[in-house]
Design an enzyme around this catalytic site. Structure first.
Site, PDB file in Angstrom:
ATOM      1  N   SER A 142     102.583  34.143   2.369  1.00  0.00           N
ATOM      2  CA  SER A 142     103.005  34.581   1.494  1.00  0.00           C
ATOM      3  C   SER A 142     103.650  36.361   1.971  1.00  0.00           C
ATOM      4  O   SER A 142     103.258  36.851   2.913  1.00  0.00           O
ATOM      5  CB  SER A 142     102.512  35.691   0.256  1.00  0.00           C
ATOM      6  OG  SER A 142     102.722  35.985  -0.869  1.00  0.00           O
ATOM      7  N   TYR A 155      94.161  37.371  -3.764  1.00  0.00           N
ATOM      8  CA  TYR A 155      95.482  36.847  -3.029  1.00  0.00           C
ATOM      9  C   TYR A 155      95.719  36.903  -2.422  1.00  0.00           C
ATOM     10  O   TYR A 155      96.389  36.611  -1.174  1.00  0.00           O
ATOM     11  CB  TYR A 155      96.502  36.597  -4.479  1.00  0.00           C
ATOM     12  CG  TYR A 155      97.384  35.778  -3.924  1.00  0.00           C
ATOM     13  CD1 TYR A 155      97.080  34.586  -4.161  1.00  0.00           C
ATOM     14  CD2 TYR A 155      98.950  36.437  -3.212  1.00  0.00           C
ATOM     15  CE1 TYR A 155      98.249  33.518  -3.876  1.00  0.00           C
ATOM     16  CE2 TYR A 155     100.210  35.687  -3.308  1.00  0.00           C
ATOM     17  CZ  TYR A 155      99.351  34.272  -3.144  1.00  0.00           C
ATOM     18  OH  TYR A 155     100.804  33.216  -2.983  1.00  0.00           O
TER      19      TYR A 155
HETATM   20  P1  NDP Z   1     102.811  25.434  -7.078  1.00  0.00           P
HETATM   21  O1  NDP Z   1     101.277  25.718  -7.928  1.00  0.00           O
HETATM   22  O2  NDP Z   1     104.175  24.732  -8.178  1.00  0.00           O
HETATM   23  O3  NDP Z   1     102.073  24.534  -6.481  1.00  0.00           O
HETATM   24  C1  NDP Z   1     100.123  24.851  -5.552  1.00  0.00           C
HETATM   25  C2  NDP Z   1      99.813  22.816  -5.177  1.00  0.00           C
HETATM   26  O4  NDP Z   1      98.789  23.065  -4.623  1.00  0.00           O
HETATM   27  C3  NDP Z   1      99.785  22.655  -6.268  1.00  0.00           C
HETATM   28  O5  NDP Z   1     100.407  20.852  -5.513  1.00  0.00           O
HETATM   29  C4  NDP Z   1      98.551  22.067  -6.157  1.00  0.00           C
HETATM   30  O6  NDP Z   1      98.088  20.216  -6.009  1.00  0.00           O
HETATM   31  C5  NDP Z   1      97.906  22.544  -4.872  1.00  0.00           C
HETATM   32  N1  NDP Z   1      96.708  22.484  -5.031  1.00  0.00           N
HETATM   33  C6  NDP Z   1      96.074  24.111  -5.799  1.00  0.00           C
HETATM   34  N2  NDP Z   1      94.800  23.603  -5.424  1.00  0.00           N
HETATM   35  C7  NDP Z   1      94.594  22.506  -4.401  1.00  0.00           C
HETATM   36  C8  NDP Z   1      93.404  22.218  -4.104  1.00  0.00           C
HETATM   37  N3  NDP Z   1      91.888  22.303  -4.838  1.00  0.00           N
HETATM   38  N4  NDP Z   1      93.590  20.573  -3.684  1.00  0.00           N
HETATM   39  C9  NDP Z   1      94.560  20.567  -3.644  1.00  0.00           C
HETATM   40  N5  NDP Z   1      95.799  20.675  -3.968  1.00  0.00           N
HETATM   41  C10 NDP Z   1      95.802  21.837  -4.741  1.00  0.00           C
HETATM   42  O7  NDP Z   1     102.742  26.933  -6.299  1.00  0.00           O
HETATM   43  P2  NDP Z   1     103.657  27.288  -5.052  1.00  0.00           P
HETATM   44  O8  NDP Z   1     104.188  25.813  -4.939  1.00  0.00           O
HETATM   45  O9  NDP Z   1     104.332  28.014  -5.249  1.00  0.00           O
HETATM   46  O10 NDP Z   1     102.407  27.519  -4.037  1.00  0.00           O
HETATM   47  C11 NDP Z   1     102.903  26.767  -2.522  1.00  0.00           C
HETATM   48  C12 NDP Z   1     102.127  27.556  -1.765  1.00  0.00           C
HETATM   49  O11 NDP Z   1     102.620  28.691  -1.605  1.00  0.00           O
HETATM   50  C13 NDP Z   1     100.634  28.133  -2.221  1.00  0.00           C
HETATM   51  O12 NDP Z   1     100.179  28.111  -0.903  1.00  0.00           O
HETATM   52  C14 NDP Z   1     100.753  30.058  -2.456  1.00  0.00           C
HETATM   53  O13 NDP Z   1     100.388  30.780  -2.011  1.00  0.00           O
HETATM   54  C15 NDP Z   1     102.029  30.112  -1.763  1.00  0.00           C
HETATM   55  N6  NDP Z   1     103.353  30.643  -2.072  1.00  0.00           N
HETATM   56  C16 NDP Z   1     104.110  30.420  -2.949  1.00  0.00           C
HETATM   57  C17 NDP Z   1     104.982  31.783  -4.068  1.00  0.00           C
HETATM   58  C18 NDP Z   1     105.736  31.425  -5.034  1.00  0.00           C
HETATM   59  O14 NDP Z   1     106.199  32.790  -5.337  1.00  0.00           O
HETATM   60  N7  NDP Z   1     105.951  30.451  -5.622  1.00  0.00           N
HETATM   61  C19 NDP Z   1     104.861  32.950  -3.170  1.00  0.00           C
HETATM   62  C20 NDP Z   1     104.087  32.934  -2.270  1.00  0.00           C
HETATM   63  C21 NDP Z   1     103.723  32.607  -1.387  1.00  0.00           C
HETATM   64  P3  NDP Z   1      96.995  19.764  -7.800  1.00  0.00           P
HETATM   65  O15 NDP Z   1      96.879  21.103  -8.355  1.00  0.00           O
HETATM   66  O16 NDP Z   1      97.650  18.420  -8.250  1.00  0.00           O
HETATM   67  O17 NDP Z   1      95.647  19.618  -6.557  1.00  0.00           O
END
Ligand code: NDP
Length: 244
Positions: A142, A155
């Protein structure tokens, strides 16, 4: 440019946001994708759509905090497609709050998913890649891996850790493994939906108005994967052009 055609790509957190968009972009570019996350119905729907388009896609229920499930995820991909070319450590959570609200459970959840989850991905995927003598890790950090902001101490700490682990992996893995850190700025996804602190939630809602589409991050990931094996894209930062 290398071809992504037929590469086997594993993506954690592929049930929404950046992970889902990445699965779609890579599959449409010709990769065989394996999607992992906890919400099986969501994965099933994406995979079904990709298959209807003629793509190669499979899913496996996965909680990245569980090492056993991570091993099963990798074994499932090997069983379906025979190898592991790219492992995208994308799953993450971001329940922001000020430190003095003492949401210890949420701190632990961020540490478990964002740090331990990435380490579990490496523990499961790296031995396979070292055996193959080829492979590519892409870890999603991030802009919070470079700077800290109020309510985001824990975070950001987890994302600083992802950045450190990724650099360590680059230095320590054999010369056959590519390692890329992808650091998105604010991007459309469900990430902010789970913020329980009301003020942090309201501030984030305002901040997220400049979000870029998740496909922008997926396209950067595609670029890193398309490089020839001897070329290692180490870090990519992608922010909205708008600043506020
Ligand atoms: P979302 O919340 O849309 O996606 C997060 C994903 O992580 C979901 O598919 C969720 O699936 C999965 N997840 C959460 N906990 C678990 C777990 N214990 N096991 C397996 N899967 C898990 O957010 P983003 O797409 O934004 O996030 C993706 C990545 O991008 C993250 O690492 C986030 O920190 C990073 N990021 C995002 C930014 C943004 O502005 N969107 C900016 C900077 C970084 P499920 O709940 O089905 O398990």
């Amino acid at each position: 440019m290398d071809t992504i055609l037929n590469k086997v790509v594993l993506i954690t957190g592929a049930s929404s946001g950046i992970g889902e968009a990445t699965a779609r972009v890579l599959c449409r570019a010709g990769a065989s994708v394996v999607l992992g996350a906890r919400r099986t119905e969501r994965l099933q729907k994406v995979v079904q759509e990709l298959k209807e388009e003629g793509g190669q896609a499979e899913y496996c229920t996965l909680d990245v905090t569980n090492l056993e499930q991570m091993h099963e995820f990798v074994a499932f991909a090997q069983q379906k497609f025979g190898r592991v070319d790219v492992f995208i450590n994308n799953a993450g959570v971001m329940p922001l709050s000020p430190l003095d609200s003492y949401k210890v459970e949420e701190w632990n959840q961020m540490i478990d998913v964002n740090i331990r989850g990435v380490l579990h991905g490496i523990a499961s995927g790296l031995p396979v890649m070292e055996k193959q003598q080829t492979g590519h890790f892409i870890n999603i950090a991030s802009v919070g891996a470079y700077q800290v902001s109020p309510t985001a101490a824990v975070y950001c700490a987890t994302k600083f850790a992802v950045r450190a682990i990724t650099e360590g992996l680059r230095q320590e893995s054999s010369g056959h493994i590519q390692v890329t850190l992808v650091s998105p700025g604010v991007t459309e996804s469900e990430l902010a939906d789970h913020i329980s602190d009301e003020q942090a939630r309201a501030e984030m809602k305002e901040y997220r108005r400049i979000s870029i589409p998740a496909s922008a991050i997926a396209n950067a990931i595609l670029y890193a994967i398309e490089q020839p094996q001897e070329v290692d894209i180490n870090e990519i930062i992608i922010r909205p052009t708008a600043t506020s």
